[in-house]
Each structure stands twice: as C-alpha cells, then as structure tokens.
Design an enzyme around this catalytic site. Structure first.
Site, PDB file in Angstrom:
ATOM      1  N   CYS A  49       0.843  -1.212   0.000  1.00 50.54           N
ATOM      2  CA  CYS A  49       0.000   0.000   0.000  1.00 50.54           C
ATOM      3  C   CYS A  49       0.873   1.255   0.000  1.00 50.54           C
ATOM      4  CB  CYS A  49      -0.916   0.009   1.209  1.00 50.54           C
ATOM      5  SG  CYS A  49      -2.115  -1.329   1.227  1.00 50.54           S
ATOM      6  N   ARG A  91      -7.892  -4.395  -3.231  1.00 56.09           N
ATOM      7  CA  ARG A  91      -7.430  -3.189  -3.939  1.00 56.09           C
ATOM      8  C   ARG A  91      -8.424  -2.896  -5.068  1.00 56.09           C
ATOM      9  NH1 ARG A  91      -2.523  -2.374  -1.794  1.00 56.09           N
ATOM     10  NH2 ARG A  91      -1.540  -4.249  -0.988  1.00 56.09           N
TER      11      ARG A  91
HETATM   12  C1  BEZ Z   1       0.556  -4.630   1.842  1.00 62.04           C
HETATM   13  O1  BEZ Z   1       1.758  -4.878   1.869  1.00 62.04           O
HETATM   14  O2  BEZ Z   1       0.137  -3.505   1.529  1.00 62.04           O
HETATM   15  C2  BEZ Z   1      -0.422  -5.699   2.215  1.00 62.04           C
HETATM   16  C3  BEZ Z   1      -0.132  -6.995   1.857  1.00 62.04           C
HETATM   17  C4  BEZ Z   1      -1.032  -8.002   2.198  1.00 62.04           C
HETATM   18  C5  BEZ Z   1      -2.195  -7.690   2.893  1.00 62.04           C
HETATM   19  C6  BEZ Z   1      -2.491  -6.375   3.209  1.00 62.04           C
HETATM   20  C7  BEZ Z   1      -1.603  -5.364   2.862  1.00 62.04           C
END
Ligand code: BEZ
Length: 220
Positions: free
Chosen positions: A70, A153
């Site tokens: 993110c 997402r």
């Molecule tokens: C992230 O790195 O943004 C992420 C990865 C897996 C689940 C939720 C967030």
C-alpha cells in the site's frame, strides 16, 4: 430451483441495500451512477459526488495502513499526480482505518520511506477513513473470501457526470499498475471526446477504432 438469482431486500442502518441469498453485497456496475456518501478524510470532510462534479474521480481502496505494498502504491500515485491533474482527475483513497491513523501513515511515507529511487514524496490526495466500512460495503470493496474487515485493492473510475466508467479489483498481494490506470482513464476520455473505441494495448496517440461499437447501431 437455484438460489443464485434470488435477492433479498434488507434495510441496513445507512440505507437500503440489496443482498443476494448468500449475503454477498451486489457490486456496483459500469454505467451506473456512483453511490453518494459523505466521509472524513485526511484533508477534511467530503461530500461525494457533489464536491467533484465536473471532474473525473479515481476512488481506490487499500487493505491496510502502514503496509509495504500500500505504501508503494501511495508513492507511485503521488508521483503521477501532475499527470492526473492535467487529466482533470481527482484521486481519492480509502482505508478501513481512522483518519488520525491514516494521517500518521501518510506522514511516515512523506518523511521516511524510500521506494524505487523516490523519497520525501508528498501525498497530495485525500484518503477516506472508513472505520465503519460503510463506503467499503457500498462499493463492494470487501471480498469475504479475502477478509471481512479489510478491503481488496479496488479502483473505480468515475466520470464528471458521476457515472462509474471502469472498475478494477486486485488482490492485496499485488500492487496496482498506475500507468495502466492512467492509460485506461485517457482511453475513456478519448472515447468520450471522439466517439471511438481503443484497441488492445492501445497507448495515447496511437490509432483508435472508428466508429465505436456503440455507434454502429446509430450508423446503420
Ligand atoms: C501490503 O503490503 O500492503 C499488504 C499486503 C497483504 C495484505 C495487506 C496489505
């Protein structure tokens, strides 16, 4: 008889929503007016869509604050912001988190995070703190196969008349390609301006398809 097509009308706290028999929310669809909401954001309250009429909006959700994928997405989108501004487009992020927590995350990104040669990147767009998941549910951003409390997402491209024009869903594990989101946005703007369609792998400036599939009926 299959139950797939049976819908129940339930009255939820905020408004009436239609749920399918298995309890899944109906997803927003392309061509519909974007559902209205008011929200607290990292840049103050917003009223959607009225605050943004006349602009394109990219509404995009994040699974969690302070997480690596993110964070890289925020930085990438911020770097491309001059391009999106030139395209009369307002990005609006969303996270299932409180506004103070998201502000803390944004500050950390701006002050400390380095990614792919970029650092001290200013995050210029508002991010909605959707703690109660009201907007996330309304927009079909919660996919129960992934999580009951985190969004996937999601990306909604919404036109200046507040109509949903494109929807993308990515899993939490895979960061989005913001050049592709920009390309899709430009395609929609070209389609509207010239009543054409754009072929596979189209890039701005390349040949388009005339007439658009929609205009074939009109032409015959
Ligand atoms: C992230 O790195 O943004 C992420 C990865 C897996 C689940 C939720 C967030």
């Amino acid at each position: 008889m299959t139950t797939d097509s049976v819908s129940l009308e339930l009255t939820l706290p905020t408004e009436k929503m239609t749920l399918s028999q298995n309890g899944a929310e109906q997803m927003p669809v392309i061509g519909e007016k974007a559902l209205p909401f008011t929200a607290s954001t990292t840049q103050g309250p917003i009223h959607f869509p009225e605050d943004f009429v006349g602009k394109w909006v990219i509404l995009f959700s994040h699974p969690a604050s302070f997480t690596p994928v993110c964070t890289t997405e925020f930085m990438r989108f911020a770097e491309l912001m001059p391009d999106f501004e030139a395209l009369n487009t307002q990005p609006i992020g969303l996270a299932v988190d409180s506004v103070p927590s998201i502000i803390g995350w944004v500050r950390e990104i701006e002050e400390k995070v380095k990614f792919d040669g970029a650092e001290h990147v200013h995050i210029p767009f508002p991010v909605i703190g959707d703690v109660k998941m009201e907007i996330a549910h309304k927009y079909g951003m919660i996919h129960k196969g992934f999580s009951d409390t985190k969004t996937v997402r999601a990306v909604f491209i919404i036109d200046p008349q507040s109509v949903i024009r494109a929807i993308l869903y990515y899993p939490a594990s895979s960061g989005r390609n913001f050049e592709e989101i920009k390309r899709l946005l430009i395609s929609l703007q070209v389609v509207d301006a010239f009543d054409v369609a754009t072929p596979a792998d189209w890039q701005p400036g390349k040949d388009v398809i005339v007439p658009s599939p929609n205009s074939c009926e009109k032409a015959s």
